[in-house]
Enzyme design. Structure first.
Site, mmCIF file in Angstrom:
data_model
loop_
_atom_site.group_PDB
_atom_site.id
_atom_site.type_symbol
_atom_site.label_atom_id
_atom_site.label_comp_id
_atom_site.label_asym_id
_atom_site.label_seq_id
_atom_site.Cartn_x
_atom_site.Cartn_y
_atom_site.Cartn_z
ATOM 1 N N LYS A 94 38.497 42.129 33.855
ATOM 2 C CA LYS A 94 38.412 43.701 34.090
ATOM 3 C C LYS A 94 37.014 44.127 34.368
ATOM 4 O O LYS A 94 36.381 44.616 33.401
ATOM 5 C CB LYS A 94 39.192 44.469 33.221
ATOM 6 C CG LYS A 94 39.659 45.772 33.540
ATOM 7 C CD LYS A 94 40.455 46.432 32.611
ATOM 8 C CE LYS A 94 40.902 47.986 32.831
ATOM 9 N NZ LYS A 94 41.163 48.386 33.995
HETATM 10 C C1 PLP Z 1 43.561 46.321 39.224
HETATM 11 C C2 PLP Z 1 44.520 46.565 38.156
HETATM 12 N N1 PLP Z 1 45.826 45.839 37.937
HETATM 13 C C3 PLP Z 1 46.623 46.070 37.051
HETATM 14 C C4 PLP Z 1 46.120 46.896 35.854
HETATM 15 C C5 PLP Z 1 47.277 47.254 34.731
HETATM 16 O O1 PLP Z 1 46.965 46.681 33.840
HETATM 17 P P1 PLP Z 1 47.292 47.282 32.236
HETATM 18 O O2 PLP Z 1 48.661 47.271 32.111
HETATM 19 O O3 PLP Z 1 46.600 46.397 31.338
HETATM 20 O O4 PLP Z 1 46.600 48.462 32.123
HETATM 21 C C6 PLP Z 1 45.297 47.643 36.025
HETATM 22 C C7 PLP Z 1 44.729 48.733 34.955
HETATM 23 O O5 PLP Z 1 43.966 48.348 34.074
HETATM 24 C C8 PLP Z 1 44.208 47.660 36.963
HETATM 25 O O6 PLP Z 1 43.029 47.945 37.168
#
Ligand code: PLP
Length: 320
Positions: A161
């Site tokens: 991330k």
């Molecule tokens: C590109 C992306 N995909 C998926 C998610 C969903 O991840 P999470 O459920 O851990 O927030 C996020 C959010 O953080 C994101 O930025």
């Protein structure tokens, strides 16, 4: 949406006033994208405010830093404590969005300088509503497939991330919004479904819950994992696989998951109605199970809720 400022941000080991949490314009991250971050939610529950999947988010933060070989000057427990402290110090008893960020700071210029710039760590929190509009989670949203693909495997790692990945997200989400959609979905480099600009994607076909596998350039979302577990517990078959774009058009139901969007139904894709064009029964039952974690209706047998002991968090802040 404007950020509703709170009083304190945890910055490199201590709470500082919101407006004092600033960085130098020559910070490495600002020029070269060398930053990883998290987004968590804290919820108001019958037992007090609790941070959802705190340990898992912190683990992903450290994993993201590891992938990019960013030195971590703090321990996971310090990050966990910082998250609790910003809730307590800002009195966010009604829940909040929490944003930890780790980035290469000021001191060296050059993409890969001989000496590593120092790593800065900050954690902020504020009250935050619905990411895709105020009634998006009950009414559902209209979305499109973007003309931009998601980042390709072995270019920018999707499992990290990292701030840089959100340039791809800005292209996908920005295009969708300019075209009048609530959100855009990127395809992976092989043309299969990947994910939204900031959320994972699910669809329901013939009673089976499908979501793109991790190899399709998706972030390993913690809400994605939560929903898969809740579904399996309820006897719903779940498959992580390659999903062709057109399966979304002929799906019975579809929805996004993510910390920001929580569980948001998708009503149409590229102006084609998905199912009945309204949130479907499996989507609604999973929403009920998900929100039930916070109102006490769904037992938290996984220990996902980290209850914030406000007094203890403030004591740690005062001693730090
Ligand atoms: C590109 C992306 N995909 C998926 C998610 C969903 O991840 P999470 O459920 O851990 O927030 C996020 C959010 O953080 C994101 O930025």
């Amino acid at each position: 949406m404007p950020i509703p400022a709170t009083q304190y941000i945890w910055f490199n080991g201590k709470l500082v006033h919101w407006e004092k949490a600033t960085v130098h314009v020559l910070s490495h991250a600002l020029h070269y994208g060398s930053s990883v971050f998290e987004g968590l939610r804290a919820y108001e529950t019958p037992r007090g405010v609790a941070i959802f999947r705190l340990q898992d988010h912190t683990r992903r933060l450290f994993d993201s830093a590891k992938i990019y070989r960013i030195n971590m000057p703090v321990t996971p427990e310090q990050v966990n404590d910082a998250c609790r402290q910003v809730i307590a110090a800002n009195g966010l008893t009604r829940g909040a969005y929490i944003r930890p960020v780790v980035f290469k700071g000021y001191g060296e210029i050059g993409v890969c300088p001989k000496n590593e710039p120092p790593t800065d760590v900050a954690v902020a929190a504020w009250e935050w509503g619905r990411y895709l509009g105020h009634d998006s989670e009950s009414a559902g949203v209209d979305v499109c497939i973007s003309s931009w693909n998601r980042v390709a495997p072995n270019t920018l790692p999707a499992l990290a991330k990292a701030a840089g990945n959100y340039l791809s997200s800005q292209l996908i989400g920005g295009e969708a919004k300019r075209l009048g959609f609530a959100e855009g979905i990127g395809l992976s480099i092989d043309g299969n479904l990947s994910e939204g600009s900031g959320e994972n994607l699910f669809l329901v076909k013939d009673g089976v819950l499908l979501t793109p596998a991790l190899a399709h350039s998706v972030l390993g979302g913690l809400t994605r994992d939560t929903v898969m577990r809740l579904a399996r517990e309820r006897g719903i078959e779940v498959r992580e696989c390659a999903i062709p774009r057109e399966l979304l058009y002929i799906a019975d139901e579809a929805f996004f998951t993510g910390t920001a969007v929580e569980l948001t139904p998708i009503n149409s894709v590229d102006r084609l109605t998905v199912g009945t064009g309204k949130p479907g029964p499996i989507t609604e039952s999973l929403q009920t199970a998900f929100y039930g974690l916070f109102n006490g209706d769904t037992p938290d047998k996984w220990g996902w809720l980290d209850y914030v002991d406000m007094a203890a968090a403030l004591r740690v802040a005062a001693s730090g």
